[in-house]
Design a protein around this motif. Structure first.
Motif, PDB file in Angstrom:
ATOM      1  N   ARG A  71      -3.202  12.656 -23.261  1.00  0.00           N
ATOM      2  CA  ARG A  71      -2.808  14.052 -23.166  1.00  0.00           C
ATOM      3  C   ARG A  71      -3.853  14.959 -23.828  1.00  0.00           C
ATOM      4  O   ARG A  71      -4.085  16.071 -23.390  1.00  0.00           O
ATOM      5  CB  ARG A  71      -1.437  14.262 -23.811  1.00  0.00           C
ATOM      6  CG  ARG A  71      -0.348  13.456 -23.139  1.00  0.00           C
ATOM      7  CD  ARG A  71       0.274  14.104 -21.890  1.00  0.00           C
ATOM      8  NE  ARG A  71      -0.578  14.764 -20.953  1.00  0.00           N
ATOM      9  CZ  ARG A  71      -1.007  14.226 -19.817  1.00  0.00           C
ATOM     10  NH1 ARG A  71      -0.699  12.988 -19.496  1.00  0.00           N
ATOM     11  NH2 ARG A  71      -1.737  14.940 -18.987  1.00  0.00           N
ATOM     12  N   LEU A  72      -4.494  14.452 -24.884  1.00  0.00           N
ATOM     13  CA  LEU A  72      -5.573  15.221 -25.501  1.00  0.00           C
ATOM     14  C   LEU A  72      -6.762  15.314 -24.546  1.00  0.00           C
ATOM     15  O   LEU A  72      -7.347  16.384 -24.371  1.00  0.00           O
ATOM     16  CB  LEU A  72      -6.013  14.555 -26.813  1.00  0.00           C
ATOM     17  CG  LEU A  72      -4.957  14.369 -27.902  1.00  0.00           C
ATOM     18  CD1 LEU A  72      -5.581  13.702 -29.117  1.00  0.00           C
ATOM     19  CD2 LEU A  72      -4.322  15.696 -28.292  1.00  0.00           C
ATOM     20  N   LEU A  73      -7.109  14.185 -23.933  1.00  0.00           N
ATOM     21  CA  LEU A  73      -8.234  14.184 -23.007  1.00  0.00           C
ATOM     22  C   LEU A  73      -7.947  15.039 -21.786  1.00  0.00           C
ATOM     23  O   LEU A  73      -8.844  15.700 -21.251  1.00  0.00           O
ATOM     24  CB  LEU A  73      -8.567  12.751 -22.589  1.00  0.00           C
ATOM     25  CG  LEU A  73      -9.600  12.030 -23.463  1.00  0.00           C
ATOM     26  CD1 LEU A  73      -9.130  11.913 -24.908  1.00  0.00           C
ATOM     27  CD2 LEU A  73      -9.926  10.654 -22.895  1.00  0.00           C
ATOM     28  N   ALA A  74      -6.702  15.023 -21.326  1.00  0.00           N
ATOM     29  CA  ALA A  74      -6.343  15.834 -20.160  1.00  0.00           C
ATOM     30  C   ALA A  74      -6.566  17.314 -20.438  1.00  0.00           C
ATOM     31  O   ALA A  74      -7.015  18.064 -19.564  1.00  0.00           O
ATOM     32  CB  ALA A  74      -4.886  15.576 -19.782  1.00  0.00           C
ATOM     33  N   MET A  75      -6.272  17.741 -21.658  1.00  0.00           N
ATOM     34  CA  MET A  75      -6.477  19.140 -22.015  1.00  0.00           C
ATOM     35  C   MET A  75      -7.962  19.497 -21.981  1.00  0.00           C
ATOM     36  O   MET A  75      -8.358  20.518 -21.408  1.00  0.00           O
ATOM     37  CB  MET A  75      -5.900  19.407 -23.401  1.00  0.00           C
ATOM     38  CG  MET A  75      -6.008  20.842 -23.859  1.00  0.00           C
ATOM     39  SD  MET A  75      -5.342  21.073 -25.519  1.00  0.00           S
ATOM     40  CE  MET A  75      -6.448  20.018 -26.465  1.00  0.00           C
ATOM     41  N   PHE A  76      -8.803  18.653 -22.568  1.00  0.00           N
ATOM     42  CA  PHE A  76     -10.237  18.945 -22.590  1.00  0.00           C
ATOM     43  C   PHE A  76     -10.883  18.694 -21.225  1.00  0.00           C
ATOM     44  O   PHE A  76     -12.007  19.137 -20.993  1.00  0.00           O
ATOM     45  CB  PHE A  76     -10.924  18.102 -23.668  1.00  0.00           C
ATOM     46  CG  PHE A  76     -10.669  18.603 -25.067  1.00  0.00           C
ATOM     47  CD1 PHE A  76     -11.341  19.704 -25.562  1.00  0.00           C
ATOM     48  CD2 PHE A  76      -9.741  17.971 -25.880  1.00  0.00           C
ATOM     49  CE1 PHE A  76     -11.107  20.176 -26.845  1.00  0.00           C
ATOM     50  CE2 PHE A  76      -9.500  18.428 -27.168  1.00  0.00           C
ATOM     51  CZ  PHE A  76     -10.182  19.539 -27.658  1.00  0.00           C
TER      52      PHE A  76
END
Length: 397
Positions: A124-129
């Motif tokens: 979910r962190l990677l999806a944001m970036f």
């Protein structure tokens, strides 16, 4: 003696091994030395078990691997940008383990280790970036707010939330499963922002149950801390009427103990605390930054010797609390997680822009519905157009 390097004409002093701060003039809470030796402190004690320490080691290793994989993905064009937390795992994992499940976290854009401990899926962190979403994790379950990109803004959000918690009767009840506190994370550079100082004023005036957790990683992008403050940051708290404490941010045990004490103080109704975790950003500010332009290589090498993961490994090894099989197991878990994370990131579907109109309000307004319809009509003009034939004269359609 403190070790000093120089940046321009400003001396840079690091905490010495005696547990004193820069220049020897500031108390530094330390329970585990860089060599992995336990030490006592008159005010703070780590009361966790050996199993807890092994768990902290695992969390630091895995969160660092998430960071490394995300950095590699950005370099390969799969993420727009990434803010590395390399070297700050002790501050993040230690503080996260000092919280209770009901406590609420307001992060910056670098708290990947905190997110890991609070149960936020790394994908979910990677999806944001990657630009797929704006942070689509379950905030209620993790008690972890969306990342804040605007420097220092989250401290006001945290203070307001904490004031609400107090007014909801969730402070000072004596029930450890009910009493709630809030943690606001920010960096040393954010202390120069008006938002942070305004948050200090409101938190002090209203006795809000909030812990301000400053990760002093020595650099606000390319600006050293000495150009922002002539006193240790934790001392600023006294000017606002609440206590401050400086802790060795690379000592996961000390960070856990200090954070736990500050949160217990907040939950019991005694107001805010400023925790300054004295640490170091080993990598770039973000992947768009080149730290070799403004800091010295020997400074970086000096801090490598204070690595938060290495000191816990040394402690576990020296005490016979973990063997090679344990470390190999953690490394294997990190490898498997990294491979799975990479594959999942590359498989993320591109978002449909038309869905954005559905996410603005709980119930869509007529105005937004009209905008969504207009957008769909506009997109349809491209979908219905015949494809361009690049082999035709003049690129005829």
């Amino acid at each position: 003696m403190s070790e000093v390097s120089r940046v321009g004409d400003i001396p840079r002093a690091e905490p010495d091994d005696g547990g004193r701060g820069p220049g020897g003039d500031a108390e530094l809470v330390q329970l585990l030395t860089p060599e992995g030796e336990r030490r006592e402190h008159p005010d703070y004690t780590f009361d966790g078990t050996d199993e807890d320490v092994r768990g902290y080691y695992r969390d630091m290793v895995l969160s660092r691997r998430v960071d490394a994989e995300a950095t590699a993905l950005q370099r390969q064009g799969e993420l727009g940008v990434w803010a590395s937390s390399l070297g700050q795992e002790g501050a993040q994992v230690g503080s996260a383990h000092g919280m209770s499940p009901q406590d609420f976290v307001f992060p910056t854009y670098r708290e990947h280790g905190v997110a890991w401990v609070r149960g936020v899926p790394p994908l979910r962190l990677l999806a944001m970036f990657r630009g797929v979403d704006h942070g689509a994790w379950d905030i209620e379950q993790s008690r972890f707010a969306p990342y804040a990109i605007i420097i220092g803004a989250q401290t006001l959000h945290a203070t307001g939330y904490a004031m609400g918690v107090e007014r909801d009767g969730l402070v000072g009840t004596g029930d450890p499963a009910r009493d709630t506190a809030v943690v606001a994370y920010f960096g040393d550079g954010a202390t120069s922002q008006g938002d942070v100082n305004e948050a200090f004023i409101f938190a002090s005036s209203y006795n809000a149950p909030v812990v301000f957790f400053c990760q002093n990683n020595q650099w606000a992008i390319s600006e050293p801390i000495e150009r922002q403050s002539r006193i240790p940051l934790y001392r600023r708290a006294s000017g606002f009427g609440f206590p401050g404490v400086r802790v060795d941010g690379n000592d996961v045990l000390a960070v856990q103990a200090v954070t736990k004490a500050a949160l217990e103080r907040a939950r019991s109704g005694n107001g805010p605390t400023l925790v300054e975790a004295y640490t170091y950003r080993m990598g770039a500010h973000t992947t768009s930054d080149d730290p070799t332009k403004y800091r010295l290589a020997d400074e970086l090498e000096h801090w490598r010797l204070k690595d938060p993961i290495s000191r816990v490994r040394a402690y576990l090894t020296a005490g016979g609390l973990a063997d090679d099989a344990f470390f190999d197991l953690v490394d294997g878990e990190a490898d498997a997680m990294a491979a799975e994370l990479r594959a999942a990131c590359l498989a993320l579907p591109d978002p449909d822009l038309s869905e954005t109109f559905d996410w603005v309000y709980a119930e869509q307004t007529p105005y937004l519905a009209a905008q969504q319809a207009a957008h769909a009509e506009y997109v349809a003009t491209f979908e219905d157009a015949p494809a361009t034939d690049p082999t035709a004269p003049g690129g005829a359609r």
